[in-house]
Write a protein that holds these residues in place. Sequence first.
Motif, short mmCIF file in Angstrom:
data_model
loop_
_atom_site.label_atom_id
_atom_site.label_comp_id
_atom_site.label_asym_id
_atom_site.label_seq_id
_atom_site.Cartn_x
_atom_site.Cartn_y
_atom_site.Cartn_z
N ASP A 129 56.24 -8.04 -101.44
CA ASP A 129 55.51 -7.99 -102.71
C ASP A 129 55.17 -9.39 -103.19
N ARG A 130 56.14 -10.30 -103.11
CA ARG A 130 55.90 -11.69 -103.56
C ARG A 130 54.85 -12.36 -102.68
N MET A 131 54.93 -12.11 -101.37
CA MET A 131 53.97 -12.72 -100.45
C MET A 131 52.56 -12.20 -100.74
N GLU A 132 52.48 -10.90 -101.03
CA GLU A 132 51.17 -10.33 -101.34
C GLU A 132 50.59 -10.95 -102.61
N GLN A 133 51.47 -11.12 -103.62
CA GLN A 133 51.03 -11.73 -104.89
C GLN A 133 50.51 -13.15 -104.63
N ARG A 134 51.27 -13.88 -103.83
CA ARG A 134 50.90 -15.27 -103.51
C ARG A 134 49.57 -15.31 -102.73
N LEU A 135 49.40 -14.36 -101.81
CA LEU A 135 48.16 -14.27 -101.04
C LEU A 135 46.97 -14.07 -101.97
N LYS A 136 47.14 -13.19 -102.94
CA LYS A 136 46.06 -12.94 -103.91
C LYS A 136 45.72 -14.22 -104.66
N GLU A 137 46.77 -14.98 -105.06
CA GLU A 137 46.54 -16.23 -105.80
C GLU A 137 45.81 -17.26 -104.92
N ILE A 138 46.23 -17.35 -103.67
CA ILE A 138 45.59 -18.29 -102.73
C ILE A 138 44.10 -17.98 -102.62
N VAL A 139 43.80 -16.68 -102.44
CA VAL A 139 42.40 -16.27 -102.28
C VAL A 139 41.62 -16.60 -103.56
N ALA A 140 42.20 -16.26 -104.71
CA ALA A 140 41.48 -16.47 -105.98
C ALA A 140 41.21 -17.95 -106.22
N THR A 141 42.24 -18.77 -106.05
CA THR A 141 42.08 -20.21 -106.33
C THR A 141 41.09 -20.84 -105.35
N THR A 142 41.26 -20.56 -104.08
CA THR A 142 40.38 -21.18 -103.08
C THR A 142 38.93 -20.75 -103.29
N CYS A 143 38.75 -19.48 -103.56
CA CYS A 143 37.38 -18.98 -103.75
C CYS A 143 36.72 -19.67 -104.94
N SER A 144 37.47 -19.83 -106.03
CA SER A 144 36.83 -20.43 -107.20
C SER A 144 36.51 -21.90 -106.93
N GLN A 145 37.36 -22.58 -106.18
CA GLN A 145 37.08 -23.99 -105.85
C GLN A 145 35.78 -24.15 -105.06
N HIS A 146 35.51 -23.17 -104.21
CA HIS A 146 34.34 -23.29 -103.32
C HIS A 146 33.17 -22.41 -103.77
N GLN A 147 33.32 -21.83 -104.93
CA GLN A 147 32.29 -20.95 -105.46
C GLN A 147 31.85 -19.87 -104.49
N VAL A 148 32.85 -19.26 -103.85
CA VAL A 148 32.55 -18.08 -103.02
C VAL A 148 33.33 -16.90 -103.63
N SER A 149 32.92 -15.70 -103.29
CA SER A 149 33.67 -14.54 -103.79
C SER A 149 34.58 -14.03 -102.66
N GLY A 150 35.71 -13.47 -103.03
CA GLY A 150 36.65 -12.97 -102.02
C GLY A 150 37.04 -11.54 -102.31
N THR A 151 36.99 -10.68 -101.27
CA THR A 151 37.44 -9.30 -101.41
C THR A 151 38.60 -9.06 -100.46
N LEU A 152 39.77 -8.78 -101.03
CA LEU A 152 40.98 -8.59 -100.23
C LEU A 152 41.37 -7.12 -100.27
N ASP A 153 41.43 -6.47 -99.10
CA ASP A 153 41.83 -5.05 -99.03
C ASP A 153 43.08 -4.90 -98.18
N ARG A 154 44.07 -4.21 -98.74
CA ARG A 154 45.26 -3.90 -97.93
C ARG A 154 44.98 -2.60 -97.20
N LEU A 155 45.00 -2.62 -95.86
CA LEU A 155 44.66 -1.39 -95.15
C LEU A 155 45.84 -0.75 -94.44
N TRP A 156 46.98 -1.44 -94.39
CA TRP A 156 48.14 -0.82 -93.75
C TRP A 156 49.39 -1.38 -94.39
N ASP A 157 50.35 -0.50 -94.66
CA ASP A 157 51.61 -0.93 -95.24
C ASP A 157 52.73 -0.16 -94.54
#
Length: 411
Positions: free
Chosen positions: A295-323
């Motif tokens: 759960d913590r890793m997933e939360q951190r992954l979401k933060e990484i995607v959000a921060t990096t995307c905003s820095q580079h002005q790209v949009s990011g769509t993250l889908d979990r497809l298997w758990d």
Amino acid sequence: MPIEVNSTRLWDDIAESGRIGATEKGGLCRLALSDEDRRVREWFVEACRAEGCEVCFDELGNLFARRPGRRSDLHPIAIGSHLDTQPTGGRFDGILGVLAGLELVRTLNDHGVETEHPIEVIDWTNEEGARFAPAMQGSGVFAGALEKEAILSCRDRAGRVFGEELERIGFRGADVCGDHPLDSYFELHIEQGPVLEEEKKAIGVVVGVQGMRWYDLTLEGCASHAGTTPMKLRRDASVAAAEIIVAVNRLAGKVDGGALTTTGVIDAYPNSRNVVPSRVFMTVDLRHAEIEALDRMEQRLKEIVATTCSQHQVSGTLDRLWDSPPVRFDDECVAAVRESARKENHPFREMLSGAGHDAVYVSRVAPTAMIFIPCEGGISHNEIESATPEHVGAGATVLLKAVLIRDRHPD
Ligand SMILES: [Zn+2]
């Protein structure tokens, strides 16, 4: 006299199995429900019947060879794995666990041992998932984790239907899949990783299987000319992807308890040398033994995607497809394996499985444990996959003794 498995006989069986679907490089191509799968099943059934076992198979083709016990009111202690392989697979993955079961039955017969429980050797249908996806179909339906009808009607890449292929090779049984209670289940398998070899341990006492989560990540920037777009005006999806890959890799080091993170696929579009990439598709694989850590890793992954995307002005769509949640194997069955390894004086360590196995599903419906032995260089799903006769013998002996402990047999 102590009961010992005949490891030479087991080694010969592995060699014999290695001739059915043999590849030029010394491996195996024995895809589920192929003619080779039929041949190995026929060979295995004959060998089990020759030892006095009663063989039956269910509607998914899962194969059960039963050696009666003294008490027919007890459910069987089961030993199993799979006889199918990857298209360029090895001679040990799965096969060891099934043939060690056969060797165990032969050993009990040689020594005239009567167990309290019946003993069953199981070959689960299509563990590999190489021809029909997903993997672990036979054990998955058995455990109620996968839908029977969906599996029977799934198709391979050539359009052939699972149920029809099962019928064609003659192993579609009448028994309802899963309507077959087990006292317990033990699976012997090669480690498929380098840990035991590196630590010079003959036996891995597998206490569970780590959890896994799979994600698809799509980054959208803007395609533009490589020669005319100033650096600061770019919306480069590849640069964002590169930073995410590095951050995901470092994420593992920031989580205690053996976190694993992988970005295995990266596709850039339009994939042209003089165009700033507009889009990247990539995958992320997160693994850990604890659900809270995942759960913590997933939360951190979401933060990484959000921060990096905003820095580079790209949009990011993250889908979990298997758990696939972490699995803890049964304490008593694991203790039986540990005690067995200790009694046999094999150097062992406790460990988690990093890969999926039939035991993962079976553990939902029966007390389960697994035993690992080293494989050369930790290499598996490869034709050069290899293990030593000594380790194969050690694994089969620990398996036998664990089963006898479970049966409370005085040995
Ligand atoms: Zn396997």
